[in-house]
Design an enzyme around this catalytic site. Structure first.
Site, short mmCIF file in Angstrom:
data_model
loop_
_atom_site.label_atom_id
_atom_site.label_comp_id
_atom_site.label_asym_id
_atom_site.label_seq_id
_atom_site.Cartn_x
_atom_site.Cartn_y
_atom_site.Cartn_z
N LYS A 267 16.73 -25.43 6.26
CA LYS A 267 17.64 -25.71 7.25
C LYS A 267 18.55 -26.89 6.69
O LYS A 267 18.03 -27.97 6.70
CB LYS A 267 17.36 -25.63 8.92
N LYS B 154 3.06 -19.99 5.78
CA LYS B 154 2.52 -20.49 6.92
C LYS B 154 1.89 -19.41 7.82
O LYS B 154 2.60 -18.22 7.56
CB LYS B 154 3.08 -21.34 7.97
N HIS C 232 10.03 -23.17 6.60
CA HIS C 232 11.50 -22.55 6.48
C HIS C 232 12.34 -23.87 7.23
O HIS C 232 13.59 -23.70 6.98
CB HIS C 232 11.54 -21.29 6.84
N HIS D 77 6.48 -26.99 12.01
CA HIS D 77 8.01 -27.40 11.97
C HIS D 77 8.26 -28.62 12.79
O HIS D 77 9.01 -29.53 12.15
CB HIS D 77 8.74 -26.31 12.64
N ARG E 71 0.80 -1.12 0.12
CA ARG E 71 -0.10 0.06 -0.14
C ARG E 71 0.98 1.32 -0.02
O ARG E 71 0.31 2.28 -0.44
CB ARG E 71 -0.92 -0.02 1.44
N GLU F 28 12.60 -21.33 22.20
CA GLU F 28 13.17 -19.88 22.10
C GLU F 28 13.30 -19.27 23.10
O GLU F 28 12.44 -19.27 24.32
CB GLU F 28 11.96 -19.26 20.91
C1 BG6 Z 1 8.36 -19.35 12.97
C2 BG6 Z 1 7.29 -18.90 14.03
O1 BG6 Z 1 7.68 -20.03 11.87
O2 BG6 Z 1 9.52 -19.39 13.25
C3 BG6 Z 1 7.96 -18.09 15.04
O3 BG6 Z 1 6.04 -18.31 13.47
C4 BG6 Z 1 9.13 -18.60 15.34
O4 BG6 Z 1 7.32 -17.88 16.01
C5 BG6 Z 1 10.15 -18.93 14.12
O5 BG6 Z 1 9.99 -17.57 16.34
C6 BG6 Z 1 11.35 -19.22 14.60
O6 BG6 Z 1 12.25 -19.70 13.36
P1 BG6 Z 1 13.79 -19.93 13.61
O7 BG6 Z 1 14.26 -20.53 12.43
O8 BG6 Z 1 14.34 -18.77 14.38
O9 BG6 Z 1 13.81 -20.91 14.54
#
Ligand code: BG6
Length: 509
Positions: free
Chosen positions: A205, A171, A201, A263, A64, A239
């Site tokens: 990795k 996602k 993602h 994941h 936008r 995390e």
């Molecule tokens: C994402 C989640 O898919 O993966 C996040 O939505 C999360 O909440 C992130 O923090 C973590 O990714 P990575 O690669 O840093 O482990």
């Protein structure tokens, strides 16, 4: 007849060689978002810097904002300087920025999609993109239907002879099985299934791709990778960060939908699946879906699942507020920021072996690992006191941040008559390889441009994963509130009790 075990029907491409994308471009919807700035733009630059993009590669931002092409290029420039993995090189930047365009508009703005169409046509002429474009939907799923419909309506999704159009979706792929099916139907109405790339993602990795190499390129592990030797498997994604500025996305979604549905279940599938017939997408999906289809939920969801929210505490020497006090969070929210579940896989290889999956925000430290924990020796010729300190053998795949693999086993303590204690043997990426690992998004964007679907979950996997999670979410929804855990700790006491009831404990990585 092949004599070296090679399958003569397989494609013969040498996978050691760098793969370079052909003429193409990428359109990013949601280009002003965090993901785009921190991951997508830097990944495009890193690919260009590694010489893996075609010379005329083009990047179109759609949003936008009232930006000109130059403003967009400046934003990409800053994002690259701040977040790219490889060094900034002026000549690479100069070439890349030639193909940068910005299209201003909202998703229901027909004229913006017409502008997008003419921009693509112009780039085909000036940059030689050959009509090959991937549309990256880095937007909340509620906008997917509108965006794909617009692409269809304006002829942008048409697959013309000799060129391709692809959709890349981020996602969450839905909120539950029902919404995922609706979403899949909407996307597949416009793009054929083999042109839809769903990003998980974690699959990009290096350490995750290495699960297949570790298991199937070696003879050491596979013979013991089953119920006869494995006691249980723990998959942890911890995390240390909280939800940051993502309240709008996270509240109502929670940890299980955010990362277990995708994941962690993917990590579980790769750890548990049978050897695929080949390394191509169909063969991989076939094996992963078999595992996901064989998952059995615990009978007692109250005992074998835990969800919790972080409370205030200390994180990295700083005071941290609780989830309910975060900006933008409903103070009555029941959203989980921690989730632990026990699953079993009903097949001959895994019957009776629990897979414990856990994830949480604001935990002790950032670590993702898969620990395959082996049974104790069936008999010990040593005195009880000699092995008192001995744990269970374990193979730990360290996904991040300290990438590698650890094998834990018992060894005699020197100087004692006989005492056996745990030691570990370590493989560290940094010590064994000089090449640094590309970011997951580099690999995945390149795969999209090459049309290589190996590392992208398919519809079936997404739907099976929701089928696993839905009953758990429904149970949580109906029963009480999440437990609490202090920020900076390893999660709620309930999760420890869950494993203690099985005579086990969580690893403290
Ligand atoms: C994402 C989640 O898919 O993966 C996040 O939505 C999360 O909440 C992130 O923090 C973590 O990714 P990575 O690669 O840093 O482990």
């Amino acid at each position: 007849m092949a004599t070296n075990g090679a399958n003569p029907l397989r494609d013969t491409a040498d996978r050691r060689l760098p793969r370079i994308a052909g003429p193409s471009g990428l359109v990013i919807f949601g280009v002003t978002g965090d993901l785009s700035r921190k991951k997508l733009m830097p990944a495009v630059y890193d690919l260009a810097n590694r010489g893996l993009l075609p010379p005329g590669f083009s990047l179109i931002g759609f949003a936008r904002r009232d930006w000109e092409d130059e403003d967009f290029a400046q934003v990409v420039h800053d994002a690259v300087k701040e977040h790219a993995r490889t060094p900034f090189r002026e000549e690479v930047w100069q070439q890349l920025s030639q193909g940068m365009r910005f299209v201003q508009g909202t998703f229901d703005d027909d004229s913006a999609f017409e502008t997008l169409k003419s921009t693509i046509e112009d780039l085909d002429k000036s940059q030689g993109t050959g009509g090959n474009f991937a549309f990256y939907l880095s937007v909340p799923p509620k906008f997917f239907p509108k965006v794909v419909q617009q692409l269809k309506q304006h002829g942008l999704a048409e697959q013309k002879e000799g060129s391709w159009r692809r959709a890349v979706i981020e996602k969450p792929f839905g909120h539950d099985l029902k919404s995922a099916k609706e979403l899949n139907a909407v996307v597949h109405e416009v793009f054929p299934p083999h042109e839809v790339f769903r990003i998980d993602h974690y699959l990009g990795k290096e350490t995750v791709q290495n699960i297949l190499a570790l298991r199937f390129a070696n003879t050491l592990f596979e013979p013991i990778w089953n119920r006869s030797y494995v006691d249980h498997v723990q998959i942890t994604m911890a995390e240390d960060i909280g939800i940051g500025g993502r309240a709008g996305y996270y509240d109502g979604i929670g940890a299980a939908r955010d990362v277990i549905q995708n994941h962690l279940l993917q990590l579980m599938a790769l750890t548990a699946m049978e050897e695929p017939a080949s390394f191509d997408a169909d063969a991989l999906v076939a094996e992963k879906t078999k595992v996901l289809g064989a998952v059995r939920l615990p009978k007692d969801l109250a005992a074998d699942t835990v969800r919790a929210q972080y409370a205030a505490g200390w994180q990295g020497g700083e005071k941290a507020v609780g989830y309910l006090q975060e900006d933008g969070i409903d103070p009555k929210s029941k959203t989980d920021t921690y989730a632990a579940i026990k699953l079993e896989i009903e097949n001959r290889r895994w019957a009776g072996v629990p897979f414990y999956l856990r994830t949480g925000k604001r935990l002790g430290r950032r670590v993702t690992e898969i620990a395959v924990v082996f049974q104790r020796a069936p008999h010990s010729p040593f005195d009880h006191t000699a092995t008192e300190e001995l744990g269970q053998n374990a193979l730990v795949i360290r996904v991040q941040p300290d990438e590698g693999v650890t094998l834990r086993f018992g060894s005699k303590v020197p100087g004692t008559s006989m005492e056996v204690r745990d030691v570990s043997m370590d493989f560290q990426y940094g010590e064994s390889f000089t090449e640094s690992s590309p970011e997951a998004y580099e690999r995945l964007i390149l795969d999209v441009l090459l049309g290589d679907a190996n590392l992208f979950p398919r519809t079936e996997e997404v739907e099976l994963s929701w089928q696993i999670l839905d009953p758990i979410e429904e149970f949580w929804e109906k029963h009480g509130r999440p437990a609490q855990y202090e920020s900076g700790t390893w999660g709620p006491a309930e999760a420890d009790e869950m494993l203690a009831r099985d005579g086990r404990s969580w690893r403290r990585p």
